[in-house]
Design a protein around this motif. Structure first.
Motif, PDB file in Angstrom:
ATOM      1  N   GLY A 114       0.815  -1.215   0.000  1.00 35.96           N
ATOM      2  CA  GLY A 114       0.000   0.000   0.000  1.00 35.96           C
ATOM      3  C   GLY A 114       0.847   1.263   0.000  1.00 35.96           C
ATOM      4  O   GLY A 114       0.560   2.215  -0.739  1.00 35.96           O
ATOM      5  N   PHE A 115       1.896   1.280   0.823  1.00 33.52           N
ATOM      6  CA  PHE A 115       2.779   2.448   0.874  1.00 33.52           C
ATOM      7  C   PHE A 115       3.458   2.671  -0.479  1.00 33.52           C
ATOM      8  O   PHE A 115       3.529   3.801  -0.978  1.00 33.52           O
ATOM      9  CB  PHE A 115       3.833   2.269   1.963  1.00 33.52           C
ATOM     10  N   VAL A 116       3.971   1.596  -1.070  1.00 38.23           N
ATOM     11  CA  VAL A 116       4.697   1.727  -2.331  1.00 38.23           C
ATOM     12  C   VAL A 116       3.773   2.245  -3.426  1.00 38.23           C
ATOM     13  O   VAL A 116       4.136   3.144  -4.203  1.00 38.23           O
ATOM     14  CB  VAL A 116       5.343   0.377  -2.726  1.00 38.23           C
ATOM     15  N   LYS A 117       2.560   1.694  -3.506  1.00 36.11           N
ATOM     16  CA  LYS A 117       1.611   2.147  -4.524  1.00 36.11           C
ATOM     17  C   LYS A 117       1.173   3.587  -4.274  1.00 36.11           C
ATOM     18  O   LYS A 117       1.038   4.385  -5.211  1.00 36.11           O
ATOM     19  CB  LYS A 117       0.394   1.220  -4.570  1.00 36.11           C
ATOM     20  N   GLN A 118       0.969   3.941  -3.017  1.00 37.98           N
ATOM     21  CA  GLN A 118       0.604   5.312  -2.657  1.00 37.98           C
ATOM     22  C   GLN A 118       1.711   6.293  -3.070  1.00 37.98           C
ATOM     23  O   GLN A 118       1.448   7.445  -3.419  1.00 37.98           O
ATOM     24  CB  GLN A 118       0.387   5.379  -1.146  1.00 37.98           C
ATOM     25  N   SER A 119       2.947   5.820  -3.070  1.00 39.54           N
ATOM     26  CA  SER A 119       4.094   6.660  -3.423  1.00 39.54           C
ATOM     27  C   SER A 119       4.392   6.624  -4.922  1.00 39.54           C
ATOM     28  O   SER A 119       5.389   7.204  -5.366  1.00 39.54           O
ATOM     29  CB  SER A 119       5.330   6.205  -2.636  1.00 39.54           C
ATOM     30  N   GLY A 120       3.548   5.918  -5.697  1.00 38.67           N
ATOM     31  CA  GLY A 120       3.746   5.837  -7.142  1.00 38.67           C
ATOM     32  C   GLY A 120       4.825   4.866  -7.551  1.00 38.67           C
ATOM     33  O   GLY A 120       5.363   4.940  -8.657  1.00 38.67           O
ATOM     34  N   GLY A 121       5.163   3.935  -6.654  1.00 41.88           N
ATOM     35  CA  GLY A 121       6.281   3.035  -6.910  1.00 41.88           C
ATOM     36  C   GLY A 121       5.871   1.625  -7.279  1.00 41.88           C
ATOM     37  O   GLY A 121       4.732   1.341  -7.652  1.00 41.88           O
ATOM     38  N   HIS A 122       6.835   0.716  -7.119  1.00 40.72           N
ATOM     39  CA  HIS A 122       6.696  -0.673  -7.547  1.00 40.72           C
ATOM     40  C   HIS A 122       7.460  -1.537  -6.556  1.00 40.72           C
ATOM     41  O   HIS A 122       8.515  -1.134  -6.055  1.00 40.72           O
ATOM     42  CB  HIS A 122       7.269  -0.820  -8.958  1.00 40.72           C
ATOM     43  N   VAL A 123       6.937  -2.713  -6.248  1.00 42.85           N
ATOM     44  CA  VAL A 123       7.632  -3.625  -5.338  1.00 42.85           C
ATOM     45  C   VAL A 123       7.660  -5.017  -5.955  1.00 42.85           C
ATOM     46  O   VAL A 123       6.683  -5.456  -6.576  1.00 42.85           O
ATOM     47  CB  VAL A 123       6.973  -3.640  -3.940  1.00 42.85           C
ATOM     48  N   LYS A 124       8.786  -5.695  -5.816  1.00 44.18           N
ATOM     49  CA  LYS A 124       8.982  -6.999  -6.430  1.00 44.18           C
ATOM     50  C   LYS A 124       9.683  -7.923  -5.440  1.00 44.18           C
ATOM     51  O   LYS A 124      10.642  -7.513  -4.781  1.00 44.18           O
ATOM     52  CB  LYS A 124       9.844  -6.847  -7.694  1.00 44.18           C
ATOM     53  N   ILE A 125       9.196  -9.158  -5.335  1.00 44.95           N
ATOM     54  CA  ILE A 125       9.815 -10.150  -4.452  1.00 44.95           C
ATOM     55  C   ILE A 125      10.532 -11.207  -5.290  1.00 44.95           C
ATOM     56  O   ILE A 125       9.959 -11.759  -6.231  1.00 44.95           O
ATOM     57  CB  ILE A 125       8.764 -10.849  -3.565  1.00 44.95           C
ATOM     58  N   TYR A 126      11.783 -11.473  -4.934  1.00 42.84           N
ATOM     59  CA  TYR A 126      12.526 -12.594  -5.493  1.00 42.84           C
ATOM     60  C   TYR A 126      12.803 -13.562  -4.343  1.00 42.84           C
ATOM     61  O   TYR A 126      13.378 -13.172  -3.332  1.00 42.84           O
ATOM     62  CB  TYR A 126      13.855 -12.136  -6.098  1.00 42.84           C
ATOM     63  N   SER A 127      12.383 -14.810  -4.484  1.00 38.52           N
ATOM     64  CA  SER A 127      12.578 -15.760  -3.390  1.00 38.52           C
ATOM     65  C   SER A 127      12.674 -17.175  -3.929  1.00 38.52           C
ATOM     66  O   SER A 127      12.008 -17.527  -4.906  1.00 38.52           O
ATOM     67  CB  SER A 127      11.413 -15.662  -2.385  1.00 38.52           C
ATOM     68  N   GLU A 128      13.525 -17.967  -3.300  1.00 37.98           N
ATOM     69  CA  GLU A 128      13.657 -19.382  -3.619  1.00 37.98           C
ATOM     70  C   GLU A 128      13.773 -20.133  -2.303  1.00 37.98           C
ATOM     71  O   GLU A 128      14.496 -19.715  -1.391  1.00 37.98           O
ATOM     72  CB  GLU A 128      14.914 -19.650  -4.462  1.00 37.98           C
ATOM     73  N   VAL A 129      13.088 -21.252  -2.200  1.00 36.20           N
ATOM     74  CA  VAL A 129      13.121 -22.060  -0.979  1.00 36.20           C
ATOM     75  C   VAL A 129      14.560 -22.498  -0.702  1.00 36.20           C
ATOM     76  O   VAL A 129      15.252 -22.992  -1.590  1.00 36.20           O
ATOM     77  CB  VAL A 129      12.207 -23.293  -1.110  1.00 36.20           C
ATOM     78  N   GLY A 130      15.003 -22.249   0.515  1.00 40.13           N
ATOM     79  CA  GLY A 130      16.352 -22.639   0.914  1.00 40.13           C
ATOM     80  C   GLY A 130      17.435 -21.652   0.535  1.00 40.13           C
ATOM     81  O   GLY A 130      18.597 -21.828   0.922  1.00 40.13           O
ATOM     82  N   GLU A 131      17.091 -20.609  -0.221  1.00 46.15           N
ATOM     83  CA  GLU A 131      18.093 -19.647  -0.681  1.00 46.15           C
ATOM     84  C   GLU A 131      17.929 -18.274  -0.048  1.00 46.15           C
ATOM     85  O   GLU A 131      18.887 -17.521   0.058  1.00 46.15           O
ATOM     86  CB  GLU A 131      18.020 -19.498  -2.211  1.00 46.15           C
ATOM     87  N   GLY A 132      16.715 -17.920   0.364  1.00 47.29           N
ATOM     88  CA  GLY A 132      16.483 -16.604   0.934  1.00 47.29           C
ATOM     89  C   GLY A 132      15.552 -15.773   0.082  1.00 47.29           C
ATOM     90  O   GLY A 132      15.006 -16.241  -0.924  1.00 47.29           O
ATOM     91  N   THR A 133      15.386 -14.521   0.479  1.00 49.73           N
ATOM     92  CA  THR A 133      14.420 -13.627  -0.165  1.00 49.73           C
ATOM     93  C   THR A 133      15.017 -12.239  -0.317  1.00 49.73           C
ATOM     94  O   THR A 133      15.739 -11.762   0.561  1.00 49.73           O
ATOM     95  CB  THR A 133      13.131 -13.535   0.683  1.00 49.73           C
ATOM     96  N   THR A 134      14.710 -11.598  -1.441  1.00 51.25           N
ATOM     97  CA  THR A 134      15.010 -10.182  -1.622  1.00 51.25           C
ATOM     98  C   THR A 134      13.719  -9.463  -1.985  1.00 51.25           C
ATOM     99  O   THR A 134      13.001  -9.883  -2.893  1.00 51.25           O
ATOM    100  CB  THR A 134      16.043  -9.957  -2.748  1.00 51.25           C
ATOM    101  N   VAL A 135      13.404  -8.404  -1.254  1.00 56.37           N
ATOM    102  CA  VAL A 135      12.280  -7.535  -1.588  1.00 56.37           C
ATOM    103  C   VAL A 135      12.859  -6.238  -2.137  1.00 56.37           C
ATOM    104  O   VAL A 135      13.659  -5.577  -1.471  1.00 56.37           O
ATOM    105  CB  VAL A 135      11.395  -7.242  -0.361  1.00 56.37           C
ATOM    106  N   LYS A 136      12.476  -5.902  -3.362  1.00 56.20           N
ATOM    107  CA  LYS A 136      12.972  -4.685  -4.010  1.00 56.20           C
ATOM    108  C   LYS A 136      11.850  -3.656  -4.095  1.00 56.20           C
ATOM    109  O   LYS A 136      10.796  -3.926  -4.674  1.00 56.20           O
ATOM    110  CB  LYS A 136      13.501  -4.995  -5.413  1.00 56.20           C
ATOM    111  N   ILE A 137      12.089  -2.507  -3.509  1.00 57.60           N
ATOM    112  CA  ILE A 137      11.133  -1.403  -3.539  1.00 57.60           C
ATOM    113  C   ILE A 137      11.676  -0.330  -4.472  1.00 57.60           C
ATOM    114  O   ILE A 137      12.812   0.135  -4.305  1.00 57.60           O
ATOM    115  CB  ILE A 137      10.920  -0.816  -2.131  1.00 57.60           C
TER     116      ILE A 137
END
Length: 282
Positions: A114-137
């Protein structure tokens, strides 16, 4: 965060300005940090990175509601348990949570969204089981008065030649197709594979392959192991890695060695053109 979590920051200089509520942004980063901590029950590394970024027309066309343009990227990465695709797909839904009863409301990531969309932005999740997660805002660059976006003519980019063959390996069909289309547009001859087994068979059958362009995190055999096996067949083979995770995350997790050639997702055709040419000419 706790003593078992190592916190690391990689903050770029010369960041562009953004127009966003600083208190909400702080809460978003804290929220993602807590999620990352909870995903690392046995400890691990939490990395917060910032950099300027550009999302081009091709990326925008594949992500409805995302305008092409200049953004400031904030990436939060962990070395935790990761998430399967079906969980990633629901991660921003209100009240969706994988935590035990009483451990989470399921509102954290929906508030981030909600915050990202309110700010006119974009959010993307990259994740693999056993490898970890990156959230890009991605928060749009604030430049005051609107400026016309510069459209790059492909003929102005460093191009390939038909005898230069690139083998693209990615388990995600849409991402693989985008890479193939861009490389063909840049003048290269392109082969594609959805994993290591197919890629190695193609390398044996196609000795003219000049460059292996592979995703790092894939099921069964990752890009690093694929490149090692490929170089047993072809010691002179050039390799370019790509990933949705940040360079810092994959190097520090031991997936790649420092100094390897890597281009982060999402990349523009300009970035791809320059990087492929650099690797082939090195």
């Amino acid at each position: 965060m706790g003593s078992a979590i190592r916190l690391e920051t990689v903050l770029a200089g010369g960041l562009w300005s953004v127009h966003a509520d600083p208190n909400q942004l702080e809460n978003v980063i804290l929220n993602l940090g807590v999620n990352a901590r909870d995903a690392m029950a046995e400890g691990g590394r939490l990395t917060i990175e910032t950099q300027n970024a550009h999302l081009d027309e091709r990326y925008a066309a594949r992500h409805m509601g995302v305008p092409a343009g200049q953004y400031v990227l904030i990436a939060i990465s962990d070395t935790g348990e990761g998430m399967p695709p079906e969980v990633v797909a629901k991660a921003f839904d209100p009240f969706f949570t994988t935590k035990a009863v009483g451990k989470g409301t399921g509102l954290g990531l929906s508030q981030v969204y909600g915050f990202v969309k309110q700010s006119g932005g974009h959010v993307k999740i990259y994740s693999e089981v056993g490898e970890g997660t990156t959230v890009k805002i991605y928060l749009p660059r604030f430049i005051g008065a609107a400026e016309d976006e510069v459209v790059t003519d492909v003929s102005d980019l460093p191009l390939g030649e038909e005898q230069e063959v690139v083998l693209v390996v990615d388990d995600e069909p849409a991402v693989r197709q985008f890479s193939c289309d861009a490389l063909v547009e840049l003048g290269y001859r392109v082969l594609e594979a959805d994993g290591a087994v197919r890629a190695l068979a193609m390398l044996e059958a196609q000795p003219e392959v000049s460059l292996l362009f592979t995703d790092i995190v894939m099921p069964e055999t990752n890009g690093r192991k694929l490149a090692d096996a490929a170089r047993v067949l072809r010691p002179d083979l050039k390799v370019l890695y790509t990933t949705g995770y940040t360079r810092n995350a994959v190097v520090h997790n031991g997936v790649l060695d420092p100094g390897v050639e890597l281009i982060g997702k999402p990349f523009t055709i300009e970035q791809l053109a320059a990087k492929v040419r650099q690797v082939l000419d090195s």
